[in-house]
Design an enzyme around this catalytic site. Structure first.
Site, PDB file in Angstrom:
ATOM      1  N   GLU A  75     -42.649 -16.936  25.103  1.00 32.25           N
ATOM      2  CA  GLU A  75     -42.361 -15.534  25.358  1.00 32.25           C
ATOM      3  C   GLU A  75     -42.441 -14.693  24.083  1.00 32.25           C
ATOM      4  O   GLU A  75     -42.936 -13.580  24.097  1.00 32.25           O
ATOM      5  CB  GLU A  75     -40.964 -15.401  25.988  1.00 32.25           C
ATOM      6  CG  GLU A  75     -40.822 -14.103  26.751  1.00 32.25           C
ATOM      7  CD  GLU A  75     -39.444 -13.968  27.391  1.00 32.25           C
ATOM      8  OE1 GLU A  75     -38.567 -14.803  27.136  1.00 32.25           O
ATOM      9  OE2 GLU A  75     -39.259 -12.991  28.137  1.00 32.25           O
ATOM     10  N   ASP A  76     -41.928 -15.232  22.989  1.00 39.62           N
ATOM     11  CA  ASP A  76     -41.748 -14.406  21.787  1.00 39.62           C
ATOM     12  C   ASP A  76     -42.723 -14.675  20.643  1.00 39.62           C
ATOM     13  O   ASP A  76     -42.671 -14.001  19.628  1.00 39.62           O
ATOM     14  CB  ASP A  76     -40.317 -14.604  21.220  1.00 39.62           C
ATOM     15  CG  ASP A  76     -39.250 -14.168  22.221  1.00 39.62           C
ATOM     16  OD1 ASP A  76     -39.604 -13.427  23.155  1.00 39.62           O
ATOM     17  OD2 ASP A  76     -38.087 -14.579  22.059  1.00 39.62           O
TER      18      ASP A  76
END
Ligand code: MN
Length: 515
Positions: A75-76
């Site tokens: 996600e990051d």
């Protein structure tokens, strides 16, 4: 939490090559999150390492721990799933993917009460993730717990938002998985942010009262210890203090009167066998006067999340009211750790058994609702329409227990109808049903069952299912079976027709609700 610390914690529990994999995962995650910082100012990697450490504490398998380390990378950061799969295998990558999907879904489910159609897609993702592998949710709970533990660094608005979501979504989720200790940790932290004044006030009240009751309970405890020793029952007796949040909830029920709270502090008796539990109960009832309405046998009839214990409240000769919880060590372990206990690294189970379609085979029977989630997930994937109503019921709705005339226990969602029961027992019983006797009296098809009902299905070989029955079932299971039978009989043509009926039914319900 540092790399060396985490590895130190992992070493006693996993094989050497598994620890090597874990070390590799830590290096990959550290590199991926390089330069990122938590709100506290610490390097970001502290967070995934803490999550992984919690998962080790909970006794999770190595794939879950590795996924814990990697859970925010997709996600990051620039890391993608294919890379993770190549490095750490399908299982770990699958879990990271699930956690990422839940994070995305979370955005759409801040308010459980407002499950509107526009949040359905997000919720679906969540369900699909859960339906495929329950470890995803366990990792998510560890993630949430660490975020709550470090919530002081967030803005006030964020604190309130995360705290509320924790109470509404993650607490119940932990409860559903039988993870009592985690549920309590989540609730205490969240409540302390959501209503700091009430939290502090109750904390003080409890502190004051506890001093007194600890002294009083001490005498009771000693007396029981002696008797149990005389009776040759090996037992451990502990005091259990009610959590602030559950006290807060209970006080609301009794209009804020502390004197109505009998179980601020309870005594917990832990013994070796189930038989000993009942013996201890008998001994307590011969020593003190029991309050009949408060005796609960969750051993014979476990709570829907699998919790087992005997509960009783007694009045001592000094007119002191004391609650007891009696359980075996195994029951105690399950009450604290819940479903996480079944992934235990000491069991050395093949982690593939837990994933995808095989999972229902290893899940304890009281976890039927997870199987139901899987059914829903399958439908969502095949593009079939599901009402948000159904999703709600199966994930968070309360459940009831009903009995067959022979005394077999069946677990159904609240509001279930007689036909739901019939189809749960067997699809042929459902098919040939022509009437129901509930607690001895004839009951119509559209009257909901209640907890503890004894349900007898009256069948006739010549009887066959009717289209109108589609409106007289509420569970996914019954609806699927019924629909298949109707299709076979040529009563309905296909999925689309049945879906139309359900839609119509939902519309009618909504209209009724508006009136
Ligand atoms: Mn995270």
């Amino acid at each position: 939490m540092k790399k060396s610390e985490l590895l130190e914690r992992a070493r006693p529990h996993y094989e050497e090559d598994q620890v090597l994999d874990l070390e590799h995962a830590i290096d990959i995650a550290t590199k991926a999150h390089e330069g990122q910082k938590r709100k506290s100012g610490e390097p970001y990697i502290v967070h995934p390492l803490s999550v992984a450490s919690t998962l080790i504490d909970w006794g999770m398998d190595i794939d879950s721990v590795i996924a814990g380390v990697l859970h925010d990378t997709v996600e990051d950061t620039d890391t993608n799933l294919d890379q993770l799969e190549a490095l750490f295998g399908k299982d770990a990558a699958f879990l990271v993917d699930g956690v990422t999907k839940v994070s995305q879904a979370r955005a759409g489910m801040q308010d459980l009460a407002a499950y509107l159609p526009q949040t359905k897609d997000n919720l679906s993702k969540l369900l699909i993730a859960v339906g495929q592998d329950v470890r995803v949710i366990i990792i998510k709970l560890a993630d949430r717990l660490h975020n709550l533990q470090t919530l002081q660094h967030m803005s006030h608005d964020k604190q309130v938002k995360i705290a509320r979501e924790s109470l509404e979504v993650f607490g119940p989720m932990a409860d559903r998985l039988g993870m009592g200790r985690v549920r309590m940790e989540i609730e205490e932290l969240a409540f302390s942010y959501l209503d700091p004044q009430a939290f502090k006030k109750l904390q003080n009240v409890v502190r004051k009262r506890l001093g007194k009751s600890t002294r009083k309970l001490g005498a009771v405890r000693e007396e029981i210890s002696k008797v149990l020793e005389k009776e040759n029952i090996k037992a451990e007796i502990n005091g259990r203090v009610k959590s602030i949040y559950s006290l807060h909830k209970k006080l609301k029920k009794v209009d804020g009167n502390m004197d109505d709270i009998y179980d601020l502090m309870a005594l917990r008796v832990i013994v070796e066998t189930k038989e000993d539990c009942y013996r201890v109960l008998g001994i307590l009832h011969s020593l003190y006067q029991p309050m009949i309405s408060r005796i609960k046998d969750y051993i014979a009839i476990p709570k829907p999340n699998g919790y087992q214990s005997l509960h009783t409240t007694v009045i001592t000769p000094q007119k002191q009211i004391v609650e007891f919880q009696i359980r075996t060590y195994d029951m105690h372990e399950f009450a604290e750790r819940g479903l996480a206990a079944s992934f235990h690294y000491h069991d050395q189970k093949n982690s593939k058994d837990y994933t995808r379609n095989k999972k229902s085979a290893v899940l304890p029977t009281h976890m039927q609702w997870i199987t139901q989630l899987q059914e829903i997930a399958t439908k969502l994937r095949s593009g079939e329409d599901i009402t948000s109503d159904q999703l709600n019921v199966d994930l968070f709705g309360d459940r009831i227990f009903v009995y067959s005339p022979k005394g077999d226990i069946y677990n159904l969602p609240e509001g279930a109808l007689p036909l739901d029961f019939a189809y749960l027992v067997h699809s042929d019983i459902g098919k040939h049903a022509y009437g129901f006797r509930v607690n001895g009296a004839i009951q119509p098809f559209d009257k909901p069952l209640h907890n503890g009902d004894i349900v007898e299905v009256m069948t006739r070989k010549t009887n066959s299912p009717k289209q109108a029955w589609l409106e007289q079932v509420t569970t996914t299971h019954a609806r699927n079976k019924l629909r298949a039978q109707l299709r076979q009989l040529g009563v309905i043509s296909g999925i689309s027709h049945a879906a139309a009926i359900i839609k119509q039914k939902t519309l009618i319900k909504k209209k009724e609700a508006k009136k």
